[in-house]
Design a protein around this motif. Structure first.
Motif, mmCIF file in Angstrom:
data_model
loop_
_atom_site.group_PDB
_atom_site.id
_atom_site.type_symbol
_atom_site.label_atom_id
_atom_site.label_comp_id
_atom_site.label_asym_id
_atom_site.label_seq_id
_atom_site.Cartn_x
_atom_site.Cartn_y
_atom_site.Cartn_z
ATOM 1 N N ASP A 1 0.903 -1.119 0.094
ATOM 2 C CA ASP A 1 -0.151 -0.055 -0.186
ATOM 3 C C ASP A 1 0.968 1.489 -0.053
ATOM 4 O OD1 ASP A 1 -2.799 -1.068 0.395
ATOM 5 O OD2 ASP A 1 -1.682 -2.091 1.788
ATOM 6 N N VAL A 2 1.741 1.212 0.509
ATOM 7 C CA VAL A 2 2.747 2.347 1.029
ATOM 8 C C VAL A 2 4.207 2.002 0.619
ATOM 9 C CG1 VAL A 2 3.579 4.165 2.323
ATOM 10 C CG2 VAL A 2 1.453 3.098 2.722
ATOM 11 N N PRO A 3 4.761 1.858 -0.648
ATOM 12 C CA PRO A 3 5.947 1.423 -0.835
ATOM 13 C C PRO A 3 7.365 1.966 -0.098
ATOM 14 C CG PRO A 3 4.878 1.749 -2.864
ATOM 15 C CD PRO A 3 4.095 2.319 -1.988
ATOM 16 N N LEU A 4 6.895 3.384 -0.049
ATOM 17 C CA LEU A 4 8.324 4.138 0.802
ATOM 18 C C LEU A 4 8.415 3.531 2.271
ATOM 19 C CD1 LEU A 4 10.038 6.142 -0.405
ATOM 20 C CD2 LEU A 4 8.953 7.717 0.997
ATOM 21 N N ALA A 5 7.420 2.987 2.824
ATOM 22 C CA ALA A 5 7.455 2.509 4.023
ATOM 23 C C ALA A 5 8.346 1.252 3.962
ATOM 24 C CB ALA A 5 6.179 1.887 4.722
ATOM 25 N N GLY A 6 8.721 0.659 3.001
ATOM 26 C CA GLY A 6 9.771 -0.377 2.933
ATOM 27 C C GLY A 6 11.406 0.182 3.148
ATOM 28 N N ALA A 7 11.490 1.393 3.008
ATOM 29 C CA ALA A 7 12.767 1.827 3.232
ATOM 30 C C ALA A 7 13.366 1.480 4.798
ATOM 31 C CB ALA A 7 12.764 3.619 3.380
ATOM 32 N N ASP A 8 12.304 1.022 5.468
ATOM 33 C CA ASP A 8 12.835 0.767 6.757
ATOM 34 C C ASP A 8 13.505 -0.550 6.925
ATOM 35 O OD1 ASP A 8 10.881 2.640 7.616
ATOM 36 O OD2 ASP A 8 10.329 1.374 9.177
ATOM 37 N N SER A 9 13.414 -1.677 5.898
ATOM 38 C CA SER A 9 13.963 -2.833 6.133
ATOM 39 C C SER A 9 14.828 -3.005 4.660
ATOM 40 C CB SER A 9 12.985 -3.828 6.339
ATOM 41 O OG SER A 9 11.914 -3.769 5.164
ATOM 42 N N VAL A 10 15.512 -1.830 4.133
ATOM 43 C CA VAL A 10 16.595 -1.945 3.163
ATOM 44 C C VAL A 10 17.900 -2.523 4.097
ATOM 45 C CG1 VAL A 10 17.745 -0.837 1.286
ATOM 46 C CG2 VAL A 10 15.497 -0.324 1.749
ATOM 47 N N TYR B 1 13.003 12.468 7.641
ATOM 48 C CA TYR B 1 12.546 12.672 5.898
ATOM 49 C C TYR B 1 11.531 11.883 5.533
ATOM 50 C CZ TYR B 1 17.300 14.751 6.602
ATOM 51 O OH TYR B 1 18.339 15.422 7.017
ATOM 52 N N GLN B 2 11.277 10.733 6.260
ATOM 53 C CA GLN B 2 10.249 9.724 5.773
ATOM 54 C C GLN B 2 8.775 10.202 5.999
ATOM 55 O OE1 GLN B 2 10.805 6.075 7.607
ATOM 56 N NE2 GLN B 2 10.312 4.585 5.919
ATOM 57 N N ALA B 3 8.649 10.704 7.265
ATOM 58 C CA ALA B 3 7.521 11.052 7.928
ATOM 59 C C ALA B 3 6.570 11.998 6.948
ATOM 60 C CB ALA B 3 7.539 11.849 9.225
ATOM 61 N N PRO B 4 7.038 13.184 6.304
ATOM 62 C CA PRO B 4 6.259 13.922 5.440
ATOM 63 C C PRO B 4 5.771 13.105 4.329
ATOM 64 C CG PRO B 4 8.066 14.958 5.917
ATOM 65 C CD PRO B 4 8.542 13.697 6.491
ATOM 66 N N LEU B 5 6.838 12.301 3.717
ATOM 67 C CA LEU B 5 6.253 11.399 2.363
ATOM 68 C C LEU B 5 5.224 10.368 2.686
ATOM 69 C CD1 LEU B 5 9.721 11.080 1.276
ATOM 70 C CD2 LEU B 5 8.347 12.587 0.190
ATOM 71 N N ILE B 6 5.450 9.981 4.055
ATOM 72 C CA ILE B 6 4.271 8.964 4.528
ATOM 73 C C ILE B 6 2.967 9.489 4.775
ATOM 74 C CG2 ILE B 6 3.995 7.207 6.349
ATOM 75 C CD1 ILE B 6 6.177 6.115 4.713
ATOM 76 N N GLU B 7 3.301 10.615 5.295
ATOM 77 C CA GLU B 7 2.127 11.409 5.825
ATOM 78 C C GLU B 7 1.183 11.610 4.470
ATOM 79 O OE1 GLU B 7 2.624 14.537 8.277
ATOM 80 O OE2 GLU B 7 0.765 15.615 7.830
ATOM 81 N N THR B 8 2.072 11.921 3.249
ATOM 82 C CA THR B 8 1.080 12.096 1.864
ATOM 83 C C THR B 8 0.397 10.963 1.601
ATOM 84 O OG1 THR B 8 2.692 13.800 1.544
ATOM 85 C CG2 THR B 8 1.457 13.114 -0.234
ATOM 86 N N ALA B 9 1.394 9.697 1.621
ATOM 87 C CA ALA B 9 0.789 8.608 1.086
ATOM 88 C C ALA B 9 -0.654 8.185 1.984
ATOM 89 C CB ALA B 9 1.875 7.510 1.200
ATOM 90 N N LEU B 10 -0.372 8.542 3.193
ATOM 91 C CA LEU B 10 -1.528 7.950 4.051
ATOM 92 C C LEU B 10 -2.584 8.721 3.878
ATOM 93 C CD1 LEU B 10 0.511 5.932 5.331
ATOM 94 C CD2 LEU B 10 -0.750 6.485 7.604
ATOM 95 N N ALA B 11 -2.620 10.068 3.560
ATOM 96 C CA ALA B 11 -3.592 10.993 3.319
ATOM 97 C C ALA B 11 -4.413 10.660 2.340
ATOM 98 C CB ALA B 11 -3.022 12.499 3.298
ATOM 99 N N ALA B 12 -3.735 10.115 1.268
ATOM 100 C CA ALA B 12 -4.598 9.824 -0.061
ATOM 101 C C ALA B 12 -5.441 8.433 0.641
ATOM 102 C CB ALA B 12 -3.478 9.340 -1.173
ATOM 103 N N LYS B 13 -5.285 7.974 1.444
ATOM 104 C CA LYS B 13 -6.045 6.694 1.885
ATOM 105 C C LYS B 13 -7.065 6.950 2.986
ATOM 106 C CE LYS B 13 -2.475 3.613 0.304
ATOM 107 N NZ LYS B 13 -3.008 3.227 -1.053
ATOM 108 N N GLY B 14 -7.069 8.109 3.352
ATOM 109 C CA GLY B 14 -8.006 8.757 4.465
ATOM 110 C C GLY B 14 -7.325 8.588 5.942
ATOM 111 N N LEU B 15 -5.782 8.311 5.979
ATOM 112 C CA LEU B 15 -5.383 7.914 7.252
ATOM 113 C C LEU B 15 -4.506 9.034 7.792
ATOM 114 C CD1 LEU B 15 -4.444 4.322 6.409
ATOM 115 C CD2 LEU B 15 -6.397 5.053 7.891
#
Ligand code: PCA
Length: 334
Positions: A103-112, A128-142
């Motif tokens: 659902d959120v590909p960038l969340a996988g940065a955690d386990s590279v 650095y990841q938080a704002p990008l995750i926030e945008t990705a989640l917003a698109a899903k109503g989260l």
């Protein structure tokens, strides 16, 4: 109903007035109830942190929002939590970020693997990841509320692992796409096992090795079957607590602020709890007779190369977002 209630509780003036008129108490309606679903056991530091978060929210929202933590997959199983909050089955949830990559590909940065190995860098990555995750989640109503790192990931094994050939056919427990791919690259056989089922899987021989944290290993009492732990510090994944935007929008501004303030506190507290869990867990592993070691130099190098291969594959899959995250991470090192 909640609008009326907000009118009463929203302003200090109204509350004081209500008090003078003897309305506080009489007018107090049931708090808004939220369910927070997690897949981890009550004794895991994450769940303890979530409970403290819920208590803080209760206070900070002046009793408007009561969060009940449903731990250990009891309300929803971990792999379904992300979807359950979107569909409204729970108002909030906790997920392993590296487990929601579909659902959120960038969340996988955690386990590279081998991008970072310290809490300090893991926290910087989150910045650095938080704002990008926030945008990705917003698109899903989260909305993300807070994220906390697991202790660094190492390798548990029932037998000593000295060369790559020792992995051949080894039944290796996996918990996300990364761990599956790593098992494959090592020549091991991936076996998907939920965190709570590790003790059973080890006892029955369903798994013989796994990459996870010292904390999860100690909580699973791996020492009854696995005697070896190699401190790879391969990656530092995070769990994230998040909420439904719709549920948040239904709160009064004061309660929403209380929720977000409490989330900040929970994030700081969680990282401290994680470091404490790391120290305790390594002590536990040793005191139960486990060998806690580093990998042999050759094997370390070999695994490092697999890590690089994995990173290339990952960047290719994620595309531009990977650059948007890792360029500042590498170039703005503090
Ligand atoms: N424990 C979790 C995720 C990462 C960790 O350290 C698990 O093994 O399932």
């Amino acid at each position: 109903m909640s609008v009326q209630r907000r009118d009463w509780l929203g302003g200090a003036g109204a509350t004081v007035l209500g008090g003078c008129l003897g309305l506080v108490g009489v007018g107090a309606r049931a708090a808004v109830q939220w369910k927070l679903a997690t897949g981890y056991k009550p004794e895991t530091f994450y769940t303890q942190n979530a409970e403290l978060f819920a208590q803080d929210v209760g206070k900070a929202s002046g009793g408007e929002l009561a969060i009940a933590v449903h731990s250990n997959n009891s309300l929803v199983k971990l792999p379904e939590i992300f979807g359950a909050v979107q569909s409204g089955k729970a108002e909030a949830g906790e997920v392993l970020m590296a487990g929601i990559v579909k659902d959120v590909p960038l969340a996988g940065a955690d386990s590279v693997p081998f991008v970072l190995s310290t809490y300090k860098d893991a926290r910087r990555l989150w910045q650095y990841q938080a704002p990008l995750i926030e945008t990705a989640l917003a698109a899903k109503g989260l909305v993300p509320l807070y994220a906390v790192a697991w202790p660094p990931q190492g390798l548990f094994s029932v037998k000593p692992v000295r060369t790559k050939s020792d992995f051949q056919g080894l039944k290796m427990r996996t918990y996300n796409a990364t761990t599956v791919r790593i098992a494959e690259l090592l020549g091991a056989t991936p076996v998907d096992v939920a965190t709570a089922d590790i003790p059973k899987a080890l006892a029955s021989g369903q798994i013989e090795a796994m990459i996870t944290s010292s904390a999860t290993g100690a909580e699973s009492q791996v020492w009854t079957h696995a005697k070896f732990y190699y401190e790879l510090n391969a990656w530092i994944p995070k769990n994230m607590v998040f909420a439904s935007k719709k549920a948040m929008d239904a709160l009064s501004p004061a309660a929403r602020k209380g929720l977000l303030d409490s989330a900040k506190v929970a994030e700081d507290r969680g990282w401290t709890m994680s470091e404490a869990a790391l120290r305790n867990a390594v002590g536990d592993l040793k005191s139960h007779g486990m060998a806690v070691e580093r990998l042999s130099l050759d094997l370390g190098r070999e695994i490092g190369r697999l890590g690089e291969r994995f990173s290339r594959e990952w960047v290719r899959t994620v595309g531009n977002d990977a650059t948007r995250l890792f360029i500042p991470f590498y170039t703005q090192a503090s």
